[in-house]
Write a protein that holds these residues in place. Structure first.
Motif, PDB file in Angstrom:
ATOM      1  N   LEU A   9      12.378  50.194  56.890  1.00 47.26           N
ATOM      2  CA  LEU A   9      12.098  51.597  57.197  1.00 47.26           C
ATOM      3  C   LEU A   9      12.914  52.046  58.402  1.00 47.26           C
ATOM      4  N   ASP A  10      13.571  53.207  58.284  1.00 47.62           N
ATOM      5  CA  ASP A  10      14.250  53.791  59.434  1.00 47.62           C
ATOM      6  C   ASP A  10      13.952  55.287  59.570  1.00 47.62           C
ATOM      7  N   GLY A  11      13.022  55.786  58.770  1.00 49.38           N
ATOM      8  CA  GLY A  11      12.655  57.195  58.855  1.00 49.38           C
ATOM      9  C   GLY A  11      13.471  58.116  57.986  1.00 49.38           C
ATOM     10  N   SER A  12      14.507  57.618  57.326  1.00 48.37           N
ATOM     11  CA  SER A  12      15.341  58.457  56.467  1.00 48.37           C
ATOM     12  C   SER A  12      14.653  58.713  55.126  1.00 48.37           C
ATOM     13  N   LEU A  16      12.193  56.078  52.870  1.00 48.60           N
ATOM     14  CA  LEU A  16      10.861  56.471  52.407  1.00 48.60           C
ATOM     15  C   LEU A  16      10.767  56.342  50.885  1.00 48.60           C
ATOM     16  N   HIS A  37      10.405  47.810  60.562  1.00 47.16           N
ATOM     17  CA  HIS A  37      11.376  48.592  61.326  1.00 47.16           C
ATOM     18  C   HIS A  37      11.935  47.705  62.431  1.00 47.16           C
ATOM     19  N   TRP A  58       7.842  56.646  68.650  1.00 43.45           N
ATOM     20  CA  TRP A  58       8.371  57.231  67.414  1.00 43.45           C
ATOM     21  C   TRP A  58       8.516  56.186  66.311  1.00 43.45           C
ATOM     22  N   ALA A  59       8.877  54.967  66.672  1.00 50.18           N
ATOM     23  CA  ALA A  59       8.946  53.904  65.668  1.00 50.18           C
ATOM     24  C   ALA A  59       7.564  53.649  65.075  1.00 50.18           C
ATOM     25  N   ARG A  61       5.162  55.747  64.992  1.00 49.41           N
ATOM     26  CA  ARG A  61       4.680  56.935  64.281  1.00 49.41           C
ATOM     27  C   ARG A  61       5.176  56.963  62.845  1.00 49.41           C
ATOM     28  N   PHE A  62       6.484  56.751  62.604  1.00 52.69           N
ATOM     29  CA  PHE A  62       6.926  56.865  61.213  1.00 52.69           C
ATOM     30  C   PHE A  62       6.493  55.669  60.372  1.00 52.69           C
ATOM     31  N   THR A  65       2.869  56.696  59.612  1.00 50.64           N
ATOM     32  CA  THR A  65       2.834  57.801  58.643  1.00 50.64           C
ATOM     33  C   THR A  65       3.131  57.294  57.235  1.00 50.64           C
ATOM     34  N   SER A 114      22.269  56.681  57.778  1.00 49.21           N
ATOM     35  CA  SER A 114      21.080  55.906  58.098  1.00 49.21           C
ATOM     36  C   SER A 114      21.452  54.527  58.652  1.00 49.21           C
TER      37      SER A 114
END
Length: 289
Positions: A9-12, A16, A37, A58-59, A61-62, A65, A114
């Motif tokens: 996971l990197d938030g991209s 996702l 991550h 932030w790491a 958080r995503f 989520t 990414s």
């Protein structure tokens, strides 16, 4: 260690989409899903601090989520989050060695932004000890029963052992309850070409020989997985072109690559390269002899 499927996971949007695909696969295989991550600058734990001073906010958080979304979609699925203070490539290779499969986001031939793509993902695909699945952001995750067009496609070269490749392909088809199509592409040799096209006597003989080899390779797996509806095809085209064309509309395309040997540059091969860059469905790259 409990069997897991790991997703990077990197938030991209691509990662996702990979997480959603991995959650679906984890549920079908009844495995735990790990959301990983990795970033070298992650602060050491414990970090029970307010968000204003938590360097990992932030790491976390995503990952949180994504975990919440996946558990809402798959209520019975066990999902764990993992933050690793390491280079992404190292962390992913280590995770792959501990997992049933590693799942990453992919953009094919489009621009690369990414962190898990480009310079990171390709060496991981070429060196991982276990299968790596690449998923595009537009991939559709099944929430309804399979349609008649859904299937797993596996590319076979008919040289050497394909046991690991076929085991993964048949297991996936069985878990998803979809048919499997085995594809072998073979370019028409120069001696079979004539000014008006091809010598059909020569190509028919070549096709028959290849069909016998393909049937022989599939026979033990048909017996092991009698619940899987299996079809096979010989296509007189370059192996890369034959495989990409056969995978149109597929649930998953499974291709092989040589096992990585220390001291030798990572190598994928033309079929795996073509599948990764041009295939529209998720692509599983399986190391095998």
């Amino acid at each position: 260690m409990q069997p897991v499927i790991t997703v990077g996971l990197d938030g991209s949007p691509e990662s996702l989409a990979a997480a959603r695909w991995a959650a679906d696969e984890s549920e079908k295989r009844r495995l735990t899903l790990r959301l990983l991550h990795a970033w070298p600058l992650l602060a050491p734990e414990p970090a029970h601090a307010h968000s204003e001073v938590d360097q990992n906010y932030w790491a976390k958080r995503f990952v949180h989520t994504a975990k919440a979304e996946l558990q809402a979609r798959h209520s019975g699925l066990t999902v764990v989050g993992s933050l690793v203070a390491d280079d992404a490539q190292n962390a992913l290779l280590q995770a792959a060695s501990e997992s049933e499969m590693l799942v990453l986001g992919s953009r094919g031939l489009e621009s690369v932004e990414s962190y898990f793509l480009g310079d990171v993902s390709m060496p991981v695909v070429a060196r991982a000890e276990r299968p790596v699945v690449l998923v595009r952001a537009a991939t559709r995750v099944e929430e309804t029963p399979p349609t008649p067009t859904d299937r797993v496609v596996v590319a076979l070269k008919l040289r050497g052992s394909s046991d690991d490749l076929l085991d993964f392909a048949f297991h996936t088809a069985a878990a998803r309850g979809v048919p499997l199509l085995a594809v072998h592409g073979r370019s028409v040799p120069l001696h079979a070409r004539v000014p008006w096209g091809v010598d059909h006597v020569a190509t028919d003989e070549m096709t028959r020989d290849a069909q016998k080899e393909l049937s022989k390779a599939l026979r033990p797996w048909r017996e092991k997985y009698p619940q899987v509806d299996v079809a096979d095809t010989i296509r007189l085209a370059s192996p890369a072109k034959a495989v990409v064309q056969a995978a149109e509309g597929a649930t998953l395309l499974v291709v092989g690559r040589p096992p990585h040997r220390h001291g030798v540059a990572p190598h994928l091969g033309p079929v795996a390269h073509a599948a990764i860059h041009h295939g529209r469905c998720p692509v599983a790259v399986v190391p095998h002899d």
